[in-house]
Design a protein around this motif. Structure first.
Motif, PDB file in Angstrom:
ATOM      1  N   ALA A 183      57.960  -3.453  91.422  1.00  0.00           N
ATOM      2  CA  ALA A 183      59.399  -3.208  91.394  1.00  0.00           C
ATOM      3  C   ALA A 183      60.069  -3.910  90.220  1.00  0.00           C
ATOM      4  N   SER A 184      59.627  -5.126  89.937  1.00  0.00           N
ATOM      5  CA  SER A 184      60.244  -5.887  88.850  1.00  0.00           C
ATOM      6  C   SER A 184      59.916  -5.300  87.480  1.00  0.00           C
ATOM      7  N   SER A 185      58.848  -4.490  87.399  1.00  0.00           N
ATOM      8  CA  SER A 185      58.439  -3.918  86.112  1.00  0.00           C
ATOM      9  C   SER A 185      59.061  -2.548  85.847  1.00  0.00           C
ATOM     10  N   LEU A 186      59.681  -1.946  86.863  1.00  0.00           N
ATOM     11  CA  LEU A 186      60.230  -0.602  86.710  1.00  0.00           C
ATOM     12  C   LEU A 186      61.531  -0.627  85.912  1.00  0.00           C
ATOM     13  N   THR A 187      61.697   0.362  85.066  1.00  0.00           N
ATOM     14  CA  THR A 187      62.968   0.563  84.380  1.00  0.00           C
ATOM     15  C   THR A 187      63.650   1.783  85.013  1.00  0.00           C
ATOM     16  N   THR A 188      64.885   2.023  84.638  1.00  0.00           N
ATOM     17  CA  THR A 188      65.635   3.132  85.245  1.00  0.00           C
ATOM     18  C   THR A 188      65.013   4.484  84.940  1.00  0.00           C
ATOM     19  N   SER A 189      64.249   4.573  83.864  1.00  0.00           N
ATOM     20  CA  SER A 189      63.625   5.853  83.499  1.00  0.00           C
ATOM     21  C   SER A 189      62.233   6.026  84.107  1.00  0.00           C
ATOM     22  N   ASP A 190      61.695   4.972  84.717  1.00  0.00           N
ATOM     23  CA  ASP A 190      60.359   5.057  85.301  1.00  0.00           C
ATOM     24  C   ASP A 190      60.404   5.823  86.620  1.00  0.00           C
ATOM     25  N   HIS A 191      59.289   6.493  86.916  1.00  0.00           N
ATOM     26  CA  HIS A 191      59.149   7.174  88.190  1.00  0.00           C
ATOM     27  C   HIS A 191      58.312   6.329  89.142  1.00  0.00           C
ATOM     28  N   ILE A 192      58.607   6.438  90.408  1.00  0.00           N
ATOM     29  CA  ILE A 192      57.846   5.723  91.432  1.00  0.00           C
ATOM     30  C   ILE A 192      56.421   6.291  91.477  1.00  0.00           C
ATOM     31  N   PRO A 193      55.407   5.439  91.523  1.00  0.00           N
ATOM     32  CA  PRO A 193      54.036   5.947  91.644  1.00  0.00           C
ATOM     33  C   PRO A 193      53.885   6.870  92.846  1.00  0.00           C
ATOM     34  N   THR A 194      53.064   7.901  92.676  1.00  0.00           N
ATOM     35  CA  THR A 194      52.932   8.954  93.687  1.00  0.00           C
ATOM     36  C   THR A 194      52.548   8.423  95.053  1.00  0.00           C
ATOM     37  N   ARG A 195      51.726   7.360  95.110  1.00  0.00           N
ATOM     38  CA  ARG A 195      51.261   6.857  96.407  1.00  0.00           C
ATOM     39  C   ARG A 195      52.390   6.316  97.275  1.00  0.00           C
ATOM     40  N   TYR A 196      53.550   6.059  96.657  1.00  0.00           N
ATOM     41  CA  TYR A 196      54.678   5.528  97.424  1.00  0.00           C
ATOM     42  C   TYR A 196      55.701   6.602  97.787  1.00  0.00           C
ATOM     43  N   PRO A 251      64.609   1.787  92.829  1.00  0.00           N
ATOM     44  CA  PRO A 251      65.644   2.633  92.218  1.00  0.00           C
ATOM     45  C   PRO A 251      65.756   4.012  92.865  1.00  0.00           C
ATOM     46  N   GLU A 252      64.690   4.466  93.501  1.00  0.00           N
ATOM     47  CA  GLU A 252      64.717   5.743  94.227  1.00  0.00           C
ATOM     48  C   GLU A 252      64.436   5.468  95.702  1.00  0.00           C
ATOM     49  N   ASP A 253      65.335   4.704  96.313  1.00  0.00           N
ATOM     50  CA  ASP A 253      65.077   4.221  97.669  1.00  0.00           C
ATOM     51  C   ASP A 253      64.999   5.340  98.697  1.00  0.00           C
ATOM     52  N   ASN A 254      65.551   6.498  98.394  1.00  0.00           N
ATOM     53  CA  ASN A 254      65.484   7.615  99.334  1.00  0.00           C
ATOM     54  C   ASN A 254      64.148   8.345  99.290  1.00  0.00           C
ATOM     55  N   LYS A 255      63.245   7.880  98.434  1.00  0.00           N
ATOM     56  CA  LYS A 255      61.928   8.516  98.319  1.00  0.00           C
ATOM     57  C   LYS A 255      60.797   7.660  98.867  1.00  0.00           C
ATOM     58  N   VAL A 256      61.089   6.422  99.239  1.00  0.00           N
ATOM     59  CA  VAL A 256      60.049   5.508  99.726  1.00  0.00           C
ATOM     60  C   VAL A 256      60.424   5.009 101.117  1.00  0.00           C
ATOM     61  N   LEU A 257      59.448   4.385 101.783  1.00  0.00           N
ATOM     62  CA  LEU A 257      59.693   3.709 103.053  1.00  0.00           C
ATOM     63  C   LEU A 257      59.196   2.273 102.943  1.00  0.00           C
ATOM     64  N   GLY A 258      60.004   1.341 103.433  1.00  0.00           N
ATOM     65  CA  GLY A 258      59.575  -0.044 103.433  1.00  0.00           C
ATOM     66  C   GLY A 258      58.478  -0.285 104.455  1.00  0.00           C
TER      67      GLY A 258
END
Length: 368
Positions: free
Chosen positions: A31-44, A231-238
């Motif tokens: 999470a700390s390495s992601l920038t606003t243009s990065d996409h969440i890895p598919t596994r998440y 940054p795309e919290d609606n696409k992941v689950l904690g």
């Protein structure tokens, strides 16, 4: 000796802690390495995070029940409050517990060491990483395949009772007060859980001293959750939808970031935690023990776009040398609704399964 407390020849082995969860990278570091243009890895990426309906809270009927523990202890007020507790266990499976008696000082110490630990560099956190096949330490649980979708969270997990199962070497020494804080917090919460279960036993028509005596040596484990911002919290689950294997779980919200949701009427209901209160929930073991009178409830955790969320879940389970099964006095007309099995088999089956709603409990139901 009743069915719930039958001895098992398999208990007593330290193999009860042999849990195979595949290692995964730190989500906090990702999470700390992601920038606003990065996409969440598919596994998440979790399509269900967007597609499943969420209740927009606002109606008082949507608020989970609040139980005042002080009133449970008050001779004049106990009966009415016990009735509220019984209703919550039967109809909600969740409730908030206020005036619980765990001191603010103990809670604040625990909150402090959690936030300080997760501020540490990754290499320092890895000093207490989970060892292969073990439960305790920094890492993950319930990862059983390389293809499996992952939760957006890092965790610390510890067995805290019985005392001889504590792996103190994996309890952090940075911050320096972590071990003392966890010891004091877990013991105070265990005393609270034992007392609370006494009221539940009475509400089920059972002898509270008999039940609580059995549970005093019951298993306790602590799961400390760090849900990094996404940054795309609606696409992941904690935390994936699931019900707990425990008898009862007591959860404390560490900071002011909400995220817990419970399944109610086939929709997700956000829980609005009361500051300083415990969110209590019925686990699968209590649904089995009560032969379905009390219900465990599916729940999940969601993330926030900007802030980390921390929580502490303390799980209280049956005796390690006992059997998980319906209590004989609660089996109507000789018809148990659930299988019985020794504790070691029960907890191993749970911890080596993928979190998937109430599918674990479904595997233990007897077909009629």
């Amino acid at each position: 000796m009743d069915q719930y407390n039958m001895p098992s020849s398999n208990i007593g082995k330290e193999s009860a802690t042999l849990i195979q969860s595949l290692p995964v990278d730190s989500v906090q570091a990702l999470a700390s390495s992601l920038t606003t243009s990065d996409h969440i890895p598919t596994r998440y990426i979790r399509p269900e995070a967007e597609s499943e309906p969420v209740i927009i809270s606002g109606d008082a009927e949507d608020d989970i029940p609040v139980i005042d523990f002080h009133k449970l202890l008050d001779h004049e007020l106990s009966e009415a409050e016990s009735s509220k507790l019984h209703f919550a266990c039967q109809n909600w499976g969740f409730f908030q517990l206020i005036n619980h008696g765990v001191s603010e000082e103990v809670i604040q110490k625990m909150m402090f060491v959690i936030e300080e630990f997760f501020k540490l560099p990754l290499d320092e956190k890895m000093l207490v990483k989970q060892r292969p096949g073990q439960l305790d330490g920094y890492g993950q649980l319930f990862v059983i395949s390389e293809e499996q979708k992952l939760d957006w969270a890092d965790i610390l997990v510890y067995q805290t009772w019985p005392l001889h199962l504590r792996k103190i070497g994996l309890w952090p020494t940075n911050p320096s007060t972590f071990r003392d804080a966890l010891d004091e917090y877990s013991m105070d919460v265990k005393r609270l859980a034992n007392c609370l279960l006494g009221f539940m036993a009475k509400n089920l028509g059972l002898d509270p001293p008999e039940i609580t005596a059995n549970l005093e040596n019951g298993a306790q484990s602590v799961r400390i959750n760090c849900y990094p911002p996404c940054p795309e919290d609606n696409k992941v689950l904690g935390l994936s939808p699931h019900s707990d294997a425990s008898i009862v779980t007591l959860v404390l919200q560490v900071n002011d970031v909400p995220g817990l949701q419970i399944k109610r009427n086939e929709k997700w209901l956000p829980v609005k935690p009361i500051p300083g209160a415990f969110v209590a929930n019925i686990g699968d073991a209590l649904e089995i023990f009560s032969n379905g009178k009390y219900k465990s409830i599916e729940h999940r955790a969601v993330t926030n776009t900007k802030k980390e969320r921390f929580s502490i879940a303390v799980f209280h389970g049956p005796e390690r040398n006992g059997t998980v099964g319906p209590h004989p006095e609660l089996v109507l007309k000789g018809e148990p609704l659930y299988k019985s099995m020794d504790y070691e088999s029960y907890i191993k089956l749970y911890l080596t399964s993928k979190l998937d709603g109430k599918s674990f409990l479904g595997r233990l139901k007897l077909n009629k």
